[in-house]
Scaffold this motif. Sequence first.
Motif, short mmCIF file in Angstrom:
data_model
loop_
_atom_site.label_atom_id
_atom_site.label_comp_id
_atom_site.label_asym_id
_atom_site.label_seq_id
_atom_site.Cartn_x
_atom_site.Cartn_y
_atom_site.Cartn_z
N ALA A 36 13.78 -17.24 -2.61
CA ALA A 36 12.43 -16.70 -2.60
C ALA A 36 12.35 -15.36 -1.86
O ALA A 36 12.70 -15.27 -0.68
CB ALA A 36 11.48 -17.70 -1.94
N PHE A 37 11.87 -14.35 -2.54
CA PHE A 37 11.56 -13.08 -1.91
C PHE A 37 10.31 -13.26 -1.07
O PHE A 37 9.33 -13.87 -1.50
CB PHE A 37 11.33 -12.00 -2.97
N SER A 38 10.30 -12.71 0.15
CA SER A 38 9.15 -12.87 1.04
C SER A 38 8.36 -11.58 1.16
O SER A 38 8.79 -10.63 1.81
CB SER A 38 9.62 -13.32 2.43
N GLU A 39 7.19 -11.55 0.54
CA GLU A 39 6.30 -10.40 0.69
C GLU A 39 5.81 -10.31 2.13
O GLU A 39 5.64 -9.21 2.68
CB GLU A 39 5.12 -10.53 -0.27
N LYS A 40 5.59 -11.47 2.76
CA LYS A 40 5.11 -11.50 4.14
C LYS A 40 6.08 -10.80 5.08
O LYS A 40 5.69 -9.94 5.88
CB LYS A 40 4.90 -12.95 4.58
N LEU A 41 7.36 -11.15 4.98
CA LEU A 41 8.35 -10.52 5.85
C LEU A 41 8.51 -9.04 5.53
O LEU A 41 8.67 -8.21 6.43
CB LEU A 41 9.71 -11.22 5.70
N THR A 42 8.48 -8.71 4.26
CA THR A 42 8.64 -7.31 3.86
C THR A 42 7.52 -6.45 4.43
O THR A 42 7.75 -5.35 4.94
CB THR A 42 8.66 -7.19 2.32
N LYS A 44 5.79 -7.13 7.08
CA LYS A 44 5.99 -7.06 8.54
C LYS A 44 7.04 -6.01 8.88
O LYS A 44 6.90 -5.27 9.86
CB LYS A 44 6.42 -8.43 9.08
N MET A 45 8.10 -5.94 8.07
CA MET A 45 9.12 -4.93 8.31
C MET A 45 8.55 -3.53 8.12
O MET A 45 8.94 -2.58 8.80
CB MET A 45 10.33 -5.17 7.40
N GLY A 46 7.60 -3.41 7.18
CA GLY A 46 6.93 -2.13 7.00
C GLY A 46 6.06 -1.77 8.18
O GLY A 46 6.00 -0.61 8.60
N GLU A 47 5.41 -2.76 8.75
CA GLU A 47 4.51 -2.53 9.88
C GLU A 47 5.24 -2.02 11.11
O GLU A 47 4.67 -1.27 11.91
CB GLU A 47 3.75 -3.82 10.20
N ILE A 48 6.50 -2.42 11.28
CA ILE A 48 7.25 -1.95 12.46
C ILE A 48 8.09 -0.70 12.14
O ILE A 48 8.90 -0.27 12.96
CB ILE A 48 8.13 -3.06 13.06
N GLY A 49 7.89 -0.14 10.95
CA GLY A 49 8.49 1.14 10.63
C GLY A 49 9.87 1.11 10.04
O GLY A 49 10.64 2.07 10.20
N LEU A 50 10.23 0.03 9.31
CA LEU A 50 11.59 -0.06 8.76
C LEU A 50 11.71 0.55 7.36
O LEU A 50 12.79 0.52 6.77
CB LEU A 50 12.05 -1.52 8.74
N TYR A 110 3.63 8.78 -4.58
CA TYR A 110 4.39 7.54 -4.43
C TYR A 110 4.91 7.24 -3.02
O TYR A 110 4.99 6.08 -2.62
CB TYR A 110 5.58 7.54 -5.39
N LEU A 111 5.27 8.25 -2.27
CA LEU A 111 5.95 8.01 -1.00
C LEU A 111 5.11 7.33 0.08
O LEU A 111 5.62 6.42 0.77
CB LEU A 111 6.56 9.30 -0.46
N PRO A 112 3.86 7.72 0.32
CA PRO A 112 3.12 7.10 1.42
C PRO A 112 3.08 5.57 1.40
O PRO A 112 3.42 4.93 2.41
CB PRO A 112 1.73 7.73 1.30
N PRO A 113 2.71 4.91 0.29
CA PRO A 113 2.71 3.44 0.31
C PRO A 113 4.11 2.84 0.44
O PRO A 113 4.27 1.75 0.98
CB PRO A 113 2.06 3.06 -1.03
N GLU A 118 4.08 -0.93 2.12
CA GLU A 118 3.05 -1.62 1.34
C GLU A 118 3.51 -1.85 -0.09
O GLU A 118 3.03 -2.78 -0.76
CB GLU A 118 1.76 -0.80 1.34
N LYS A 119 4.45 -1.01 -0.56
CA LYS A 119 4.98 -1.10 -1.91
C LYS A 119 6.49 -0.93 -1.88
O LYS A 119 7.06 -0.44 -0.91
CB LYS A 119 4.36 -0.03 -2.81
N LEU A 120 7.14 -1.35 -2.97
CA LEU A 120 8.59 -1.20 -3.11
C LEU A 120 8.89 -0.42 -4.38
O LEU A 120 8.04 -0.28 -5.26
CB LEU A 120 9.28 -2.57 -3.15
N TRP A 121 10.14 0.07 -4.47
CA TRP A 121 10.55 0.89 -5.62
C TRP A 121 11.98 0.53 -6.01
O TRP A 121 12.83 0.32 -5.15
CB TRP A 121 10.47 2.37 -5.25
N GLY A 122 12.25 0.44 -7.31
CA GLY A 122 13.59 0.12 -7.78
C GLY A 122 14.39 1.35 -8.19
O GLY A 122 13.83 2.43 -8.41
N PHE A 123 15.70 1.17 -8.30
CA PHE A 123 16.64 2.24 -8.62
C PHE A 123 17.43 1.83 -9.85
O PHE A 123 18.39 1.05 -9.77
CB PHE A 123 17.56 2.46 -7.41
N GLY A 124 17.00 2.29 -11.03
CA GLY A 124 17.57 1.80 -12.29
C GLY A 124 18.79 2.56 -12.76
O GLY A 124 18.68 3.49 -13.57
N LEU A 125 19.95 2.15 -12.27
CA LEU A 125 21.20 2.75 -12.70
C LEU A 125 22.09 1.75 -13.44
O LEU A 125 22.47 1.97 -14.58
CB LEU A 125 21.97 3.34 -11.51
#
Length: 268
Positions: A36-42, A44-50, A110-113, A118-125
Motif C-alpha cells: 500500500a502506497f501511503s498518501e498520509k506519509l508522503t 508528512k514527508m512533504g511537510e518537513i521539506g523532503l 507544476y513545481l510549487p505543489p 502536495e503532488k507527485l510526478w512520474g518519469f516515463g522512460l
Amino acid sequence: MDFDLNTEQQMIRKEVRRFAESEIAPMALELDEREAFSEKLTRKMGEIGLFGMFASEAYDGQAMDYLSYIIAVEEIARVDGSQAATVAAGNSLGIGPLYYFGTETQKQRYLPPLCRGEKLWGFGLTEPTAGSDAGGSKTTAVRDGDDWFINGSKIFITNAATEMTLGVTVQAITGTRANGKPEYSCFIVESGTKGFKAEPMHQKMMWRASNTATLYFDNVRVPKENILGSQGDGFHQMPQTLDGGRLSIAAMGRGGAQGAYELALKYA
C-alpha cells in the motif's frame, strides 16, 4: 561518519532520522505487507521539506545542496526502502527534469505543489523492451498542427499512479535525425488527459509500498507548449536526469545496509 558534513547537513541527518524512526517505522511493515502506497506519509514527508530539496525557493523548494538531499534519502532508507524510493523518485526523477529543463511557465505551473509534497510526478522512460536506455524507446509522438499525439507504453514508473500524481514526463520518438537514428523528445502529460492511463503494479519483490505503474498512451493529445525544452532534446535530458537519480539510489543502498547492520547488531 559525519566529520566532513557541515552543521546544517548534520542537522538534516538528525531530523530526518528522528522522523523516519517515529513516523515511518511504525507503519513500514504493514504497508509492505499490504503493498500500500501511503498518501498520509508522503504528505508528512512533504511537510518537513523532503521534496524539492534542491529546488529554488521561487518554486517553494528548500534551496538546499544536493548532498543534503542525499543524506535525507539515506536516513529514510535506513528504516524503509519504499518511502525512500518515493522521495528519491519524487525529487530526482519527478521534480528534476521540470526544474532543469522546463520553461518558466512550466516551472510556475507544476513545481510549487510538487516541492511542497502536495503532488507527485512520474518519469516515463522505461518500456517493456527498453530499461534505463534513453535510446531504446518505442513510444512515438506525431505533430499535428499545434498538438502532439503520443502512442505507446511505459513500465516500472515510480509515483505515476497515485491520487497525488499530477502528471508525468514521457520520452517519445518525434522523428529521424540526419544520421538515420531516432529523434527523441520529452513531453509533459497531465493526469486525466484523454487516452492516458496509469495502472499500479503489484507483487513486487521489494519497495512494495512505493507506487509503481504501467503507463498507456492511446492517441494522447498534448499542446506544443507541453514539450520539455526543445524538440530533439529528449535523448540528452533523460541520461542527465538519471545521473542525479543514481546518486539517490546509491544513498538508498547505503542507508539500507546501515539499517540492516543495526537490526542485526540489536538481535545479536
